[in-house]
Design a protein around this motif. Structure first.
Motif, short mmCIF file in Angstrom:
data_model
loop_
_atom_site.label_atom_id
_atom_site.label_comp_id
_atom_site.label_asym_id
_atom_site.label_seq_id
_atom_site.Cartn_x
_atom_site.Cartn_y
_atom_site.Cartn_z
N TYR A 297 1.06 -1.32 -0.39
CA TYR A 297 0.28 0.03 -0.10
C TYR A 297 0.65 1.50 0.17
O TYR A 297 0.42 1.90 -0.64
N GLY A 298 2.07 1.52 0.66
CA GLY A 298 2.93 2.52 1.02
C GLY A 298 3.47 3.07 -0.58
O GLY A 298 4.39 3.56 -0.22
N SER A 299 3.24 1.92 -1.68
CA SER A 299 4.47 2.06 -2.75
C SER A 299 3.46 2.48 -3.85
O SER A 299 4.59 2.92 -4.54
N THR A 300 1.99 3.18 -3.78
CA THR A 300 1.11 3.38 -4.78
C THR A 300 0.31 4.83 -4.19
O THR A 300 0.43 4.99 -3.18
N THR A 301 0.21 5.32 -5.13
CA THR A 301 -0.38 7.09 -5.22
C THR A 301 -1.81 6.73 -6.22
O THR A 301 -1.61 6.29 -7.31
N ALA A 302 -2.55 7.17 -5.77
CA ALA A 302 -4.09 8.03 -6.68
C ALA A 302 -2.96 8.19 -7.97
O ALA A 302 -2.21 8.67 -8.15
N ILE B 180 -6.33 3.71 -9.18
CA ILE B 180 -6.43 3.96 -8.00
C ILE B 180 -7.24 4.89 -7.64
O ILE B 180 -6.68 6.67 -8.22
N TYR B 181 -7.96 5.56 -6.89
CA TYR B 181 -9.30 7.02 -7.19
C TYR B 181 -8.34 7.38 -5.89
O TYR B 181 -8.09 8.68 -5.56
N SER B 182 -9.09 5.89 -5.01
CA SER B 182 -8.50 6.38 -3.71
C SER B 182 -8.57 5.22 -2.81
O SER B 182 -8.67 3.96 -3.10
N GLU B 183 -7.85 5.16 -1.41
CA GLU B 183 -8.04 3.92 -0.61
C GLU B 183 -9.47 4.23 0.09
O GLU B 183 -10.02 4.64 0.06
N SER B 184 -9.55 2.73 -0.15
CA SER B 184 -11.01 1.70 0.37
C SER B 184 -11.29 1.50 1.50
O SER B 184 -10.15 1.14 2.21
N THR B 185 -11.94 1.43 2.21
CA THR B 185 -11.92 0.82 3.44
C THR B 185 -11.32 -0.48 3.07
O THR B 185 -11.32 -2.13 2.69
N GLY B 186 -11.31 -1.41 4.89
CA GLY B 186 -10.07 -2.03 4.20
C GLY B 186 -8.58 -2.50 4.09
O GLY B 186 -8.38 -3.71 3.72
N GLY B 187 -7.99 -1.62 3.16
CA GLY B 187 -6.76 -1.75 2.81
C GLY B 187 -7.20 -1.70 1.44
O GLY B 187 -6.35 -2.17 0.58
N TYR B 188 -8.28 -2.22 1.16
CA TYR B 188 -8.95 -2.14 -0.29
C TYR B 188 -8.25 -0.92 -1.61
O TYR B 188 -7.93 0.05 -0.46
N ASP B 189 -8.61 -1.41 -2.93
CA ASP B 189 -8.45 0.61 -3.88
C ASP B 189 -9.49 0.29 -4.21
O ASP B 189 -10.51 -0.24 -4.73
N ASN B 190 -10.31 2.23 -4.05
CA ASN B 190 -11.17 2.75 -4.82
C ASN B 190 -10.35 2.65 -6.39
O ASN B 190 -9.51 3.39 -6.75
N ILE B 191 -11.28 1.75 -7.47
CA ILE B 191 -10.64 2.59 -8.59
C ILE B 191 -11.36 2.41 -9.47
O ILE B 191 -13.15 2.33 -9.64
N ILE B 192 -10.87 3.52 -10.05
CA ILE B 192 -11.74 4.02 -11.30
C ILE B 192 -11.33 3.77 -13.05
O ILE B 192 -10.15 3.78 -13.17
N GLU B 193 -12.41 3.13 -13.39
CA GLU B 193 -11.90 1.40 -14.37
C GLU B 193 -13.72 2.11 -16.01
O GLU B 193 -14.36 2.01 -15.57
N ALA B 194 -12.81 1.83 -16.75
CA ALA B 194 -13.81 1.86 -17.75
C ALA B 194 -14.52 0.34 -17.65
O ALA B 194 -13.32 -0.77 -18.18
N LEU B 195 -14.97 0.04 -16.96
CA LEU B 195 -15.59 -1.63 -16.89
C LEU B 195 -15.97 -2.58 -17.85
O LEU B 195 -14.72 -3.59 -18.40
N ASN B 196 -17.14 -2.88 -18.69
CA ASN B 196 -17.24 -3.17 -19.87
C ASN B 196 -18.52 -2.24 -19.97
O ASN B 196 -19.37 -1.54 -19.97
N SER B 197 -19.57 -2.82 -21.35
CA SER B 197 -20.25 -2.49 -22.30
C SER B 197 -22.06 -1.75 -21.42
O SER B 197 -22.50 -1.10 -21.70
N THR B 198 -22.15 -2.98 -19.82
CA THR B 198 -22.79 -2.98 -19.38
C THR B 198 -22.98 -2.10 -18.11
O THR B 198 -23.28 -0.45 -18.32
N SER B 199 -21.56 -2.22 -17.51
CA SER B 199 -21.42 -1.30 -16.94
C SER B 199 -20.99 0.00 -17.12
O SER B 199 -20.82 1.31 -16.44
N GLY B 200 -20.36 0.47 -18.23
CA GLY B 200 -19.60 1.85 -18.25
C GLY B 200 -18.20 1.80 -17.55
O GLY B 200 -17.46 1.42 -17.20
N VAL B 201 -17.99 3.13 -17.30
CA VAL B 201 -16.70 4.04 -15.78
C VAL B 201 -17.53 4.27 -14.56
O VAL B 201 -18.94 5.11 -14.51
N VAL B 202 -16.92 3.40 -13.95
CA VAL B 202 -17.27 3.25 -12.97
C VAL B 202 -16.59 3.54 -10.98
O VAL B 202 -15.27 3.24 -12.67
#
Lengths: 499, 204
Positions: free
Chosen positions: B131-136, B156-178
């Motif tokens: 975790y300490g090696s990455t930045t938004a 990486i958009y931000s740190e999420s709870t539990g040590g996970y990452d909030n990821i901003i991504e173009a996921l797929n054609s159904t969900s779009g950018v999430v």
């Protein structure tokens, strides 16, 4: 050019003015020449080398130097440039997708007397064709203790590899023992936003945390409870895979309290699957669309689906996330909007936890939907909290019993997708790392009761909390995926729990 | 008097040029992680199109709209169309450009325009202790899977709870950018990458 004929009187007057001007000019020139002569005489008396050319050079130099000196005091960096002109998007929502996003992960479990670092940065919904527009909101941090008044705290700014981070270190409690409350405000282009939107962050602050020392988390058997192949048949789950996109399968599942049945959010096939362990007695019901969310079996036996994709409605300029509540036969009981940014997890009591670990209650006690304002007022740290501090120290909080634990290990334990409390005294914490899940069972007094491991197969993307569940006996279940399909595995609780 | 005013102005300009070499010599535009964050934030709720590049900011899925995962990262990082170029090339959100990199190319370092993060080396997972090696605005990119050339990248958009990452991504054609909480940093098939040069000095 049309010229108006001028009267003779006017012409005479003009000629008189020209004459007067000539006389005055002559006098002035004579006067100036006199001054100049006297100056030259003065200069010549001091320096025999001086000349008119030298004086001109000196004068020119002085004015040039003055210009350079003036340039030193001009605040060039603050001058406006065209690249900074922009406006904030109106396609926003104050609760779901704010115009200025205050990016902040609040600490959730604190100890009285300690100091805590609060840090945040910004993203702006910039409505500008020029992508070089710069958004730099003016930040403010307001802190209070107990029921005392809020006061402004000085902020520091840090450049973290070209990410501008604002931060302050504040006490978790004041001298009287009152606990920290705070909120953050940000202003840009006349717009002020606040995090949280209403009220303040109020971490669970305790006088002490019970230590839980973990050496190794091994042992405990696990079994595979259920496997399903990819596909659209009744006994299958959908897979959406292709180039330049995430592989998507079921993002979440849940287990009944007796551990005998599962519900799987089969998102690609837009349905919910209800299955017995081993795959028998499969039932399903349709969903109106994909949810990219979470699923839970509620305390009253209903099935709740959190739809994070949301629906367009007049209530917002962005899609509004929903909680859809179904009877066990698939009949829709209620649809409730969720006015929160990044809702991630639906709990069995129908509360929703967002990506910051903050809990909100979109549904009132009598199961009627709460409106936007009421949801803001029902947003707080509640239930079981995790305060992840780098993997070797993890804090767990329980607001219901005002308990706090600090789990420490010499080795990195992993990320924490989910925590459970079984009854009043048994806690279960699940850790995830690259190759496996580790499960820790411990008692309310911090005694480690056992550990276990489960495989971590993640061919598809999951909602972290959605792929872990526990039954009423403290057994833990994990949803995994491979190229062949999904599997639900079970780690057995080392503790006998009265069901 | 006019001559003196002229001299003053000449001096002013000469001084400005002399004392602002870092800004005036800049041949490129600034692009910080904060800029990239705001840029990517405009893509949220928009559509996904394989090989696509443009979007508007109306939070609905319009016909033909949307980037794919690698195009979204390319534009958010303001990379240039020439492979390996570390300069800043601005793209408006409505510009239909994808860039030369697919997810695999990002994972492999964008021909020199991207750098490995986490210290794991190109092509290796970051892991739970990274975790300490990455930045938004760092990203996690995965290479081929399912026996094909499929890949994926999310930032990486931000740190999420539990040590996970909030990821901003173009996921797929159904969900779009999430924007979602994800465990990509744990995945053995994912590697951490970032823009090689974030331009915050010697720029305009």
């Amino acid at each position: 050019v049309n010229r108006t004929p001028r009267r003779k009187a006017d012409r005479d007057w003009d000629e008189r003015r020209v004459l007067e001007w000539s006389i005055l000019k002559c006098k002035a020139d004579h006067f100036q020449q006199g001054i100049a002569d006297r100056r030259e005489a003065r200069v010549n008396s001091r320096s025999p080398l001086s000349s008119r050319a030298l004086r001109r050079f000196t004068t020119t130099s002085i004015w040039l130097v003055a210009g350079v000196m003036l340039s030193l005091v001009v605040p060039w960096a603050q001058l406006p440039s065209s690249a900074q002109a922009f406006s904030l998007s109106t396609s926003v929502d104050p609760d779901i997708h704010p115009a200025i996003d205050i990016v902040h992960l609040p600490p959730s479990v604190l100890v009285e007397g300690e100091r805590v670092r609060l840090e945040f940065y910004f993203a702006c919904a910039i409505d500008a064709p020029d992508p070089s527009a710069v958004c730099a909101p003016e930040p403010e941090l307001f802190v209070a203790y107990g029921n005392g008044p809020f006061h402004l705290v000085d902020l520091a700014v840090e450049d973290r590899d070209s990410l501008t981070v604002h931060w302050a270190e504040v006490a978790a409690s004041d001298e009287a023992g009152a606990h920290l409350r705070y909120y953050i405000a940000a202003t840009a282009l006349g717009l002020t936003v606040k995090a949280p939107v209403e009220g303040a962050f109020e971490p669970l602050t305790l006088d002490d945390l019970t230590p839980v020392d973990v050496e190794r988390l091994e042992g405990s058997q696990f079994s595979t409870e259920l496997t399903l192949p990819w596909g659209s048949a009744t006994a299958a789950v959908g897979l959406d895979v292709g180039p330049e996109q995430a592989a998507v399968g079921p993002p979440a599942f849940d287990v009944t309290p007796d551990g005998l049945s599962f519900v799987v959010l089969d998102d690609v096939n837009t349905r919910v699957l209800i299955l017995k362990a081993g795959g028998a007695e499969i039932k399903d019901f349709k969903l109106p669309g994909r949810t990219n969310g979470d699923i839970a079996i509620t305390e009253s036996g209903q099935i709740a689906v959190l739809d994070t994709v949301g629906v367009i409605s007049p209530a917002s300029a962005v899609p509004v996330p929903q909680v859809r509540i179904f009877a066990s036969d698939g009949r829709s009981d209620a649809v409730v909007p969720v006015f929160s940014d990044q809702p991630e997890q639906i709990e069995r009591d129908l509360s929703v936890t967002n990506a910051n670990g903050v809990n909100l209650r979109p549904v009132a006690e009598d199961l009627t939907p709460r409106g936007r304002i009421a949801q803001r007022q029902a947003t707080e740290f509640s239930g079981l909290l995790v305060d992840w501090r780098g993997g070797k120290e993890i804090r767990i909080g329980d607001t219901e019993f005002a308990r706090g634990f600090v789990i420490s290990s010499r080795n990195t334990l992993g990320l924490v997708p989910e925590i459970f409390r079984v009854g009043e005294d048994l806690y279960v914490v699940v850790f995830e790392d690259s190759s496996m899940f580790r499960v820790l069972w411990f008692s309310f007094d911090g005694r480690v009761l056992g550990g276990g491991t489960l495989p971590n197969d993640a061919f598809t993307a999951f909602t972290p909390a959605g792929r872990v569940a526990a039954d009423a006996l403290g057994n833990v279940y994990v949803l995994g995926s491979t190229q062949e399909g999904i599997a639900i595995t079970k780690a057995f609780s080392p503790v006998e729990v009265q069901s | 008097m006019k001559f003196r005013a002229l001299l003053l102005i000449v001096g002013l300009l000469a001084g400005a040029l002399a004392i602002r070499p870092s800004e005036s010599n800049a041949s490129q535009v600034c692009w910080s992680r904060n800029d990239a964050l705001s840029y990517s934030y405009t893509g949220r709720y928009e559509d996904y199109t394989l090989g696509g590049g443009w979007w508007n900011d109306n939070n609905t899925h319009d016909s033909g709209e949307g980037p794919d995962c690698s195009g979204f990262s390319y534009k958010s990082w303001s990379l240039c169309s020439t492979s390996g170029n570390t300069s800043v090339c601005l793209h408006s959100i409505g510009q239909d450009t994808h860039g030369p990199y697919n997810a695999q190319a990002f994972r492999d370092g964008c021909s020199g325009a991207c750098a490995d993060v986490c210290g794991s080396g190109t092509g290796a997972a970051c892991g739970a202790s990274s975790y300490g090696s990455t930045t938004a605005m760092d990203a996690f990119a995965r290479g081929p899977y399912a026996g094909s050339s499929y890949g994926h990248i999310g930032m990486i958009y931000s740190e999420s709870t539990g040590g996970y990452d909030n990821i901003i991504e173009a996921l797929n054609s159904t969900s779009g950018v999430v924007l979602n909480s994800r465990s990509y940093r744990l995945g053995a098939e994912y590697d951490g990458v970032t823009r090689k040069v974030w331009v915050t000095s010697n720029c305009i």
